[in-house]
Design a protein around this motif. Structure first.
Motif, PDB file in Angstrom:
ATOM      1  N   LYS A  54       0.816  -1.216   0.000  1.00  0.00           N
ATOM      2  CA  LYS A  54       0.000   0.000   0.000  1.00  0.00           C
ATOM      3  C   LYS A  54       0.850   1.266   0.000  1.00  0.00           C
ATOM      4  CE  LYS A  54      -1.925  -1.095   3.938  1.00  0.00           C
ATOM      5  NZ  LYS A  54      -1.102  -2.272   4.265  1.00  0.00           N
ATOM      6  N   SER A  55       1.806   1.324   0.935  1.00  0.00           N
ATOM      7  CA  SER A  55       2.631   2.538   1.010  1.00  0.00           C
ATOM      8  C   SER A  55       3.433   2.737  -0.259  1.00  0.00           C
ATOM      9  CB  SER A  55       3.595   2.460   2.202  1.00  0.00           C
ATOM     10  OG  SER A  55       2.879   2.468   3.393  1.00  0.00           O
ATOM     11  N   GLY A  58       1.363   4.495  -2.782  1.00  0.00           N
ATOM     12  CA  GLY A  58       1.277   5.929  -2.461  1.00  0.00           C
ATOM     13  C   GLY A  58       2.574   6.654  -2.786  1.00  0.00           C
ATOM     14  N   ASN A  59       3.683   6.040  -2.409  1.00  0.00           N
ATOM     15  CA  ASN A  59       4.982   6.672  -2.651  1.00  0.00           C
ATOM     16  C   ASN A  59       5.289   6.794  -4.143  1.00  0.00           C
ATOM     17  OD1 ASN A  59       5.414   6.894   0.090  1.00  0.00           O
ATOM     18  ND2 ASN A  59       6.594   5.007   0.241  1.00  0.00           N
ATOM     19  N   ILE A  61       3.024   7.106  -6.537  1.00  0.00           N
ATOM     20  CA  ILE A  61       2.146   8.125  -7.116  1.00  0.00           C
ATOM     21  C   ILE A  61       2.747   9.512  -6.914  1.00  0.00           C
ATOM     22  CG2 ILE A  61      -0.112   9.270  -6.906  1.00  0.00           C
ATOM     23  CD1 ILE A  61      -1.343   6.547  -6.321  1.00  0.00           C
ATOM     24  N   LEU A  62       3.366   9.725  -5.745  1.00  0.00           N
ATOM     25  CA  LEU A  62       3.939  11.042  -5.459  1.00  0.00           C
ATOM     26  C   LEU A  62       5.407  11.134  -5.867  1.00  0.00           C
ATOM     27  CD1 LEU A  62       2.266  11.934  -2.066  1.00  0.00           C
ATOM     28  CD2 LEU A  62       1.480  12.327  -4.373  1.00  0.00           C
ATOM     29  N   MET A  96       1.046  14.482   0.675  1.00  0.00           N
ATOM     30  CA  MET A  96       1.064  13.242   1.447  1.00  0.00           C
ATOM     31  C   MET A  96       0.993  13.550   2.937  1.00  0.00           C
ATOM     32  SD  MET A  96       2.251   9.924   0.756  1.00  0.00           S
ATOM     33  CE  MET A  96       3.067   8.577   1.510  1.00  0.00           C
ATOM     34  N   VAL A 177      -2.475  11.776  -0.443  1.00  0.00           N
ATOM     35  CA  VAL A 177      -2.354  10.406   0.053  1.00  0.00           C
ATOM     36  C   VAL A 177      -2.274  10.475   1.572  1.00  0.00           C
ATOM     37  CG1 VAL A 177      -0.919   8.335   0.150  1.00  0.00           C
ATOM     38  CG2 VAL A 177      -1.121   9.596  -2.010  1.00  0.00           C
ATOM     39  N   ASP A 179      -1.430   8.113   4.395  1.00  0.00           N
ATOM     40  CA  ASP A 179      -0.890   6.771   4.607  1.00  0.00           C
ATOM     41  C   ASP A 179      -1.000   6.392   6.081  1.00  0.00           C
ATOM     42  OD1 ASP A 179       0.354   4.372   4.547  1.00  0.00           O
ATOM     43  OD2 ASP A 179       2.272   5.087   3.751  1.00  0.00           O
ATOM     44  N   TYR A 208      -8.784  12.009  -2.273  1.00  0.00           N
ATOM     45  CA  TYR A 208      -7.703  11.342  -1.556  1.00  0.00           C
ATOM     46  C   TYR A 208      -7.721   9.834  -1.621  1.00  0.00           C
ATOM     47  CZ  TYR A 208     -10.720  11.372   2.744  1.00  0.00           C
ATOM     48  OH  TYR A 208     -11.711  11.239   3.670  1.00  0.00           O
ATOM     49  N   LEU A 209      -6.495   9.324  -1.497  1.00  0.00           N
ATOM     50  CA  LEU A 209      -6.281   7.895  -1.348  1.00  0.00           C
ATOM     51  C   LEU A 209      -6.008   7.682   0.130  1.00  0.00           C
ATOM     52  CD1 LEU A 209      -5.806   5.163  -2.869  1.00  0.00           C
ATOM     53  CD2 LEU A 209      -3.364   5.715  -2.800  1.00  0.00           C
ATOM     54  N   ILE A 211      -4.990   5.144   2.892  1.00  0.00           N
ATOM     55  CA  ILE A 211      -4.369   3.832   3.058  1.00  0.00           C
ATOM     56  C   ILE A 211      -4.547   3.363   4.495  1.00  0.00           C
ATOM     57  CG2 ILE A 211      -2.139   2.657   3.128  1.00  0.00           C
ATOM     58  CD1 ILE A 211      -1.228   4.508   0.851  1.00  0.00           C
TER      59      ILE A 211
END
Ligand SMILES: Nc1ncnc2c1ncn2[C@@H]1O[C@H](COP(=O)(O)OP(=O)(O)O)[C@@H](O)[C@H]1O
Ligand code: SF4
Ligand SMILES: [Mg+2]
Length: 321
Positions: A54-55, A58-59, A61-62, A96, A177, A179, A208-209, A211
């Motif tokens: 998951k992280s 997110g990482n 994407i950014l 984030m 994101v 997280d 937003y995503l 997580i």
């Protein structure tokens, strides 16, 4: 509605166990062909056990870690291919909030500096204008602007996470994101922060995503849910449909393990028996096969197809192929 963020076949492999001369390094596939999209102003909850990737999604994407393959589109433009200048110009639109407010805030910087930094760097705002903007966003996250010249260690965990949220929102992002923003906090504080995230979305209108390893938290907060397992998204559905009609055997097991949805009680997803295969040695067929009660012969040999079971509801499983 047009997506604000879209990933297409995102892949991230880490090199691990590098030996002498780099000869014996192996690859760990943390993210495996992840395609997801988040529409303007919406919330996608990404849920899965610890280590499911998951992280890393997110990482990637950014652009905090460079993906191995695939695309990340921001309003249709691939940010992975953007030149540094162009990327910097969209950076403030993508933000984030990290899991651990303790380690994500520089202990030597005051709140004024921490929260103002993105605006100063990205938009060159300084002096009184900057102070005004910092004070306004602090107020929005429920902190007194009298705290401007204090340091992170002078705050509680929940307050520190509010500072992290203020830093993310000050540039007016279109996509954030979160997280696991509450998993390092006391249970009593978790609910306050979750409610703040929801409330601020109405004001700032970000997509937003979110997580989390905690299905109850994701249920509380999301419009749509994506379930991640061993680097892949195995099911995506609108929230109500997901809980009333889960299709993937993994989703079914997760939901069964959370009898009463209570966002204020800690839940973990490590409730199923059987071993998760290693991301360094992914199985040929379905990664859930060693734990699946409905496993069939083909599951061990052939990767499950992606099947649309209803409007906006997708599952990767041979049961529906
Ligand atoms: N920098 C890294 N180097 C090597 N392996 C990593 C790195 N970051 C994450 N991983 C591995 O990638 C997998 C996914 O990790 P992560 O994205 O942190 O999962 P999650 O956020 O779902 O707990 C795990 O097996 C983890 O050990
Ligand atoms: S593809 Fe087979 S093993 Fe995988 S979840 Fe579906 S039924 Fe179970
Ligand atoms: Mg994580």
């Amino acid at each position: 509605m047009s997506p604000v963020i879209e990933t297409q076949n995102l892949v991230k492999e880490f090199k691990v166990g590098q030996g002498f001369w780099g000869s014996s390094s192996r690859k760990l596939r943390a993210v495996d062909q992840v395609s997801l999209q988040v529409d303007s102003g919406e919330t996608l909850g990404l849920v899965g056990e610890s280590g499911s990737g998951k992280s890393t999604v997110g990482n990637c994407i950014l652009r905090l870690v460079p993906p191995t393959g695939g695309k990340v589109l921001f309003r249709g433009e691939n940010i992975l291919g953007m030149k540094e200048n162009r990327f910097r110009s969209v950076l403030g639109k993508l933000q984030m909030v990290f899991q651990d407010p303790q380690s994500s805030l520089d202990p030597r910087m005051t709140v004024r500096k921490i929260v103002g930094y993105p605006l100063k760097i990205q938009q060159g705002i300084q002096g009184r204008d900057l102070t005004r903007r910092v004070s306004a966003v602090l107020q929005d996250v429920g902190l007194d602007s009298g705290h401007l010249d204090r340091y992170p260690h002078e705050f509680s965990g929940g307050q520190r996470q509010r500072i992290g949220i203020a830093r993310a929102l000050i540039t007016g992002p279109e996509f954030v994101v979160f997280d696991e923003p509450t998993s390092a906090l006391d249970v009593s504080v978790q609910a306050q922060i979750l409610n703040l995230v929801v409330r601020l979305q109405e004001k700032y209108n970000y997509a937003y995503l979110f997580i989390s390893h905690d299905l109850a938290v994701v249920r509380h907060i999301s419009r749509r849910i994506a379930v991640m397992y061993l680097g892949r998204i195995v099911e995506t559905a609108p929230k109500e449909r997901f809980f009333s009609n889960p299709c993937h055997p993994y989703s079914t097991a997760l939901i069964a393990s959370v009898p009463r949805p209570d966002p204020f009680r800690r839940q973990t997803l490590s409730v199923l028996g059987g071993d998760v295969p290693s991301p360094m040695d992914l199985p040929k067929g379905c990664g859930f096969a060693p734990r699946c009660g409905r496993v069939m012969e083909q599951c061990r040999e052939v990767p499950p197809p992606r099947v649309r079971v209803a409007e906006d509801h997708w599952v990767d499983c041979h049961l529906y192929g």
